[in-house]
Design a protein around this motif. Structure first.
Motif, PDB file in Angstrom:
ATOM      1  N   GLN A 125       0.822  -1.205   0.000  1.00 22.86           N
ATOM      2  CA  GLN A 125       0.000   0.000   0.000  1.00 22.86           C
ATOM      3  C   GLN A 125       0.861   1.262   0.000  1.00 22.86           C
ATOM      4  O   GLN A 125       2.058   1.229   0.325  1.00 22.86           O
ATOM      5  CB  GLN A 125      -0.913   0.022   1.228  1.00 22.86           C
ATOM      6  N   LEU A 126       0.236   2.369  -0.346  1.00 24.44           N
ATOM      7  CA  LEU A 126       0.825   3.687  -0.253  1.00 24.44           C
ATOM      8  C   LEU A 126      -0.195   4.606   0.420  1.00 24.44           C
ATOM      9  O   LEU A 126      -1.390   4.314   0.422  1.00 24.44           O
ATOM     10  CB  LEU A 126       1.170   4.239  -1.646  1.00 24.44           C
ATOM     11  N   TYR A 127       0.311   5.712   0.971  1.00 29.55           N
ATOM     12  CA  TYR A 127      -0.585   6.680   1.603  1.00 29.55           C
ATOM     13  C   TYR A 127      -0.127   8.081   1.207  1.00 29.55           C
ATOM     14  O   TYR A 127       0.809   8.614   1.763  1.00 29.55           O
ATOM     15  CB  TYR A 127      -0.565   6.489   3.113  1.00 29.55           C
ATOM     16  N   TYR A 128      -0.780   8.631   0.220  1.00 34.37           N
ATOM     17  CA  TYR A 128      -0.436   9.907  -0.394  1.00 34.37           C
ATOM     18  C   TYR A 128       0.954   9.853  -1.051  1.00 34.37           C
ATOM     19  O   TYR A 128       1.884  10.539  -0.633  1.00 34.37           O
ATOM     20  CB  TYR A 128      -0.516  11.046   0.616  1.00 34.37           C
ATOM     21  N   PRO A 129       1.099   9.042  -2.099  1.00 32.74           N
ATOM     22  CA  PRO A 129       2.377   9.002  -2.822  1.00 32.74           C
ATOM     23  C   PRO A 129       2.631  10.318  -3.541  1.00 32.74           C
ATOM     24  O   PRO A 129       1.723  10.896  -4.158  1.00 32.74           O
ATOM     25  CB  PRO A 129       2.177   7.857  -3.812  1.00 32.74           C
ATOM     26  N   MET A 130       3.858  10.779  -3.465  1.00 35.73           N
ATOM     27  CA  MET A 130       4.211  12.042  -4.125  1.00 35.73           C
ATOM     28  C   MET A 130       5.344  11.808  -5.117  1.00 35.73           C
ATOM     29  O   MET A 130       5.153  11.160  -6.122  1.00 35.73           O
ATOM     30  CB  MET A 130       4.495  13.111  -3.076  1.00 35.73           C
ATOM     31  N   GLY A 131       6.543  12.301  -4.859  1.00 37.69           N
ATOM     32  CA  GLY A 131       7.613  12.189  -5.842  1.00 37.69           C
ATOM     33  C   GLY A 131       7.948  10.749  -6.197  1.00 37.69           C
ATOM     34  O   GLY A 131       7.912   9.862  -5.349  1.00 37.69           O
TER      35      GLY A 131
END
Length: 290
Positions: free
Chosen positions: A113-119
């Motif tokens: 999972q991810l939680y607010y992926p950015m760069g």
């Protein structure tokens, strides 16, 4: 390139940019939930081509939900950090929909999972590095993997220690596998060597401020061929360049033959081999009594 509209030549809250080897400019057009490509020579008002998303806000394979970052590999695949869908989508050249290559299992802190992926950053082997903001980590997803491994930070444990991150928002990986992280709430850039369990500060780290040794909410990081670190220093309205010290000393851990390779501005030079031999074993001699 205009602003505040959904027309082909307009952008609304662009959040990231990538330029490929041919000079094409790719823009994460966040409020339009798409990625636009502008050809070499485009000027203000030039029409862009949608290469990812553009089908409204949503979670279907042909949609994006507030893309925050874009990366394009050598074969033209477009990788998009799909913020509110907690996933990274890969769009092949000419594709009308994307495939999930990281996350996509809801927002969370599990390895898949991810939680607010950015760069995001994609290396030559196809490994995908994701600044997983609210999990306080950088996740590395091998090509085709269904889950990631943490290569910087501690999942769910944000902080300012050398082994921690607090709101990582961008990531860059150099040719040696060093991971550079824009550590937003710690006002610094951290460098994590491949396999390291903690990082070292290479920019900022002296509190929130506008002095030359400070940063205020760094949002982007890039490392050039000379090992200089460029940082988007958001609230100081500037880009800062930090020069990393270069060590010219290496202590081998074993005997053998060694060479040194130096790369400067794309030029590569390798020394002749230097052999490191074991120290001779000392001998004890007894002298006759005279």
């Amino acid at each position: 390139m205009g602003s505040g509209s959904s027309g082909a030549g307009y952008l609304s809250n662009p959040t990231d940019v990538f330029v490929d080897a041919a000079g094409n400019v790719y823009v994460a057009d966040q409020n339009n939930s798409r990625v636009q490509r502008f050809a070499v020579g485009s000027t203000s008002g030039s029409a862009g081509v949608t290469v990812a998303g553009g089908n409204g806000y949503g979670s279907n394979a042909n949609q994006l939900s507030y893309p925050s970052s874009v990366y394009v590999d050598a074969t033209g695949n477009v990788y998009v950090s799909d913020l509110y869908n907690n996933r990274v989508q890969k769009w092949a050249p000419g594709a009308t929909s994307g495939t999930t290559v990281a996350g996509g299992n809801g927002g969370g802190s599990s390895a898949n999972q991810l939680y607010y992926p950015m760069g995001i950053f994609v290396d030559a082997l196809g490994n995908i590095y994701v600044a997983d903001r609210y999990n306080y980590r950088v996740q590395k997803w091998a090509a085709g993997a269904t889950s990631g491994t943490t290569v910087a930070g501690i999942t769910g444990n944000g902080g300012s220690g050398a082994n921690q991150l607090n709101g990582p928002v961008d990531v860059y990986v150099d040719a040696l596998g060093n991971v550079y992280v824009a550590d937003f709430y710690n006002y610094r850039v951290q460098k994590w060597a491949a396999g390291a369990t903690s990082g070292t500060t290479v920019a900022g780290g002296n509190g929130n401020g506008s002095n030359a040794n400070q940063l205020t909410y760094p949002t982007g990081v890039f490392v050039d061929a000379n090992n200089s670190v460029y940082v988007v220093d958001q609230n100081n309205n500037r880009v800062q360049k930090w020069t990393q010290p270069v060590s010219n000393t290496y202590t081998p851990s074993s005997i053998g033959s060694f060479t040194a390779t130096v790369t400067v501005n794309g030029c590569v030079s390798t020394t002749n081999a230097l052999n490191i031999n074991p120290l001779p074993t000392p001998s004890v001699f007894s002298h006759p009594t005279v």
